[in-house]
Scaffold this motif. Structure first.
Motif, PDB file in Angstrom:
ATOM      1  N   GLY A   1      -2.250  -1.233  -3.459  1.00 37.49           N
ATOM      2  CA  GLY A   1      -3.153  -0.118  -3.202  1.00 37.49           C
ATOM      3  C   GLY A   1      -2.400   1.188  -3.317  1.00 37.49           C
TER       4      GLY A   1
ATOM      5  N   ARG B   1      -9.998  -3.780 -12.464  1.00 33.36           N
ATOM      6  CA  ARG B   1     -10.108  -5.177 -12.886  1.00 33.36           C
ATOM      7  C   ARG B   1      -8.952  -5.507 -13.813  1.00 33.36           C
TER       8      ARG B   1
ATOM      9  N   LYS C   1      -4.863   2.049 -16.091  1.00 34.36           N
ATOM     10  CA  LYS C   1      -5.023   0.755 -16.761  1.00 34.36           C
ATOM     11  C   LYS C   1      -4.799   0.870 -18.270  1.00 34.36           C
TER      12      LYS C   1
ATOM     13  N   ASP D   1      -3.174   5.391  -3.085  1.00 32.75           N
ATOM     14  CA  ASP D   1      -4.171   6.389  -2.725  1.00 32.75           C
ATOM     15  C   ASP D   1      -3.473   7.727  -2.499  1.00 32.75           C
TER      16      ASP D   1
ATOM     17  N   GLU E   1      -4.994  -7.853  -7.707  1.00 34.30           N
ATOM     18  CA  GLU E   1      -5.896  -6.861  -7.121  1.00 34.30           C
ATOM     19  C   GLU E   1      -5.180  -5.516  -7.022  1.00 34.30           C
ATOM     20  N   ILE E   2      -5.666  -4.558  -7.809  1.00 34.25           N
ATOM     21  CA  ILE E   2      -5.093  -3.213  -7.811  1.00 34.25           C
ATOM     22  C   ILE E   2      -6.206  -2.230  -7.474  1.00 34.25           C
ATOM     23  N   THR E   3      -5.939  -1.361  -6.507  1.00 35.46           N
ATOM     24  CA  THR E   3      -6.890  -0.325  -6.129  1.00 35.46           C
ATOM     25  C   THR E   3      -6.170   1.020  -6.198  1.00 35.46           C
TER      26      THR E   3
ATOM     27  N   ARG F   1      -9.154   4.291  -4.121  1.00 34.37           N
ATOM     28  CA  ARG F   1     -10.315   3.529  -3.645  1.00 34.37           C
ATOM     29  C   ARG F   1     -11.173   2.940  -4.764  1.00 34.37           C
TER      30      ARG F   1
ATOM     31  N   GLU G   1      -1.660  -7.864  -4.113  1.00 33.54           N
ATOM     32  CA  GLU G   1      -2.502  -6.696  -3.863  1.00 33.54           C
ATOM     33  C   GLU G   1      -1.650  -5.441  -3.844  1.00 33.54           C
TER      34      GLU G   1
ATOM     35  N   TYR H   1       0.851  -1.180   0.000  1.00 36.21           N
ATOM     36  CA  TYR H   1       0.000   0.000   0.000  1.00 36.21           C
ATOM     37  C   TYR H   1       0.889   1.232   0.000  1.00 36.21           C
TER      38      TYR H   1
ATOM     39  N   ARG I   1     -11.270  -0.089  -7.435  1.00 38.37           N
ATOM     40  CA  ARG I   1     -10.639  -1.360  -7.805  1.00 38.37           C
ATOM     41  C   ARG I   1     -10.543  -1.442  -9.319  1.00 38.37           C
TER      42      ARG I   1
END
Length: 151
Positions: A108, A144, A121, A110, A135-137, A140, A106, A85, A142
């Motif tokens: 993240g 795909r 993307k 922000d 999993e990429i956020t 906040r 994962e 993160y 997400r």
């Protein structure tokens, strides 16, 4: 910290004067599984000694380290890293080696406008580096990732 060889979790939070530039700062943390580095204004680079946690570190959270400009190329040595993160690091860049982190499941991001733009993307400059992450956020939202990107 070099004598804390059994330490598994470490949170460094709101340490205005802490400067982690010395090689030996974190070299003894060979059992470290989780690390949070938050609000360290003097931090300009991740400590080289973190490489000693290459086989154990699974979770890394970097937050509000506004002086941090890039993650080091040796980040790819963190072969056990599963979750990363990055929050509130406005000028941070990703290293090429992040694509070698095959265990990273994962990511993240922000409040990092530079990274948000670069990790957009399919069109962002850094998208090829991170498209293998399931999993990429970003801010906040997400993202795909196509199943075909995971093969």
């Amino acid at each position: 910290m070099k004598h804390l060889t059994a330490l598994e979790k470490l949170v460094l939070w709101n340490c205005e004067e802490l400067n982690l530039v010395e090689d030996e700062d974190m070299q003894g943390l060979s059992s470290l599984r989780s690390l949070a580095i938050v609000e360290l204004p003097k931090l300009v680079a991740l400590p080289f000694g973190l490489q000693h946690s290459a086989t154990t570190l699974q979770y890394l959270w970097i937050g509000n380290c506004r002086g941090l400009t890039t993650l080091p190329e040796w980040l790819q040595a963190l072969k056990s890293l599963q979750i990363l993160y990055i929050i509130g690091c406005p000028i941070l860049s990703l290293p090429e080696g992040i694509q070698c982190l095959t265990t990273l499941r994962e990511l993240g991001i922000d409040d990092c406008p530079h990274l948000k733009r670069r990790c957009k993307k399919e069109t962002g400059e850094d998208w090829p580096k991170i498209s293998h992450i399931p999993e990429i956020t970003i801010d906040r939202v997400r993202i795909r990732v196509n199943e075909s990107n995971l093969l």
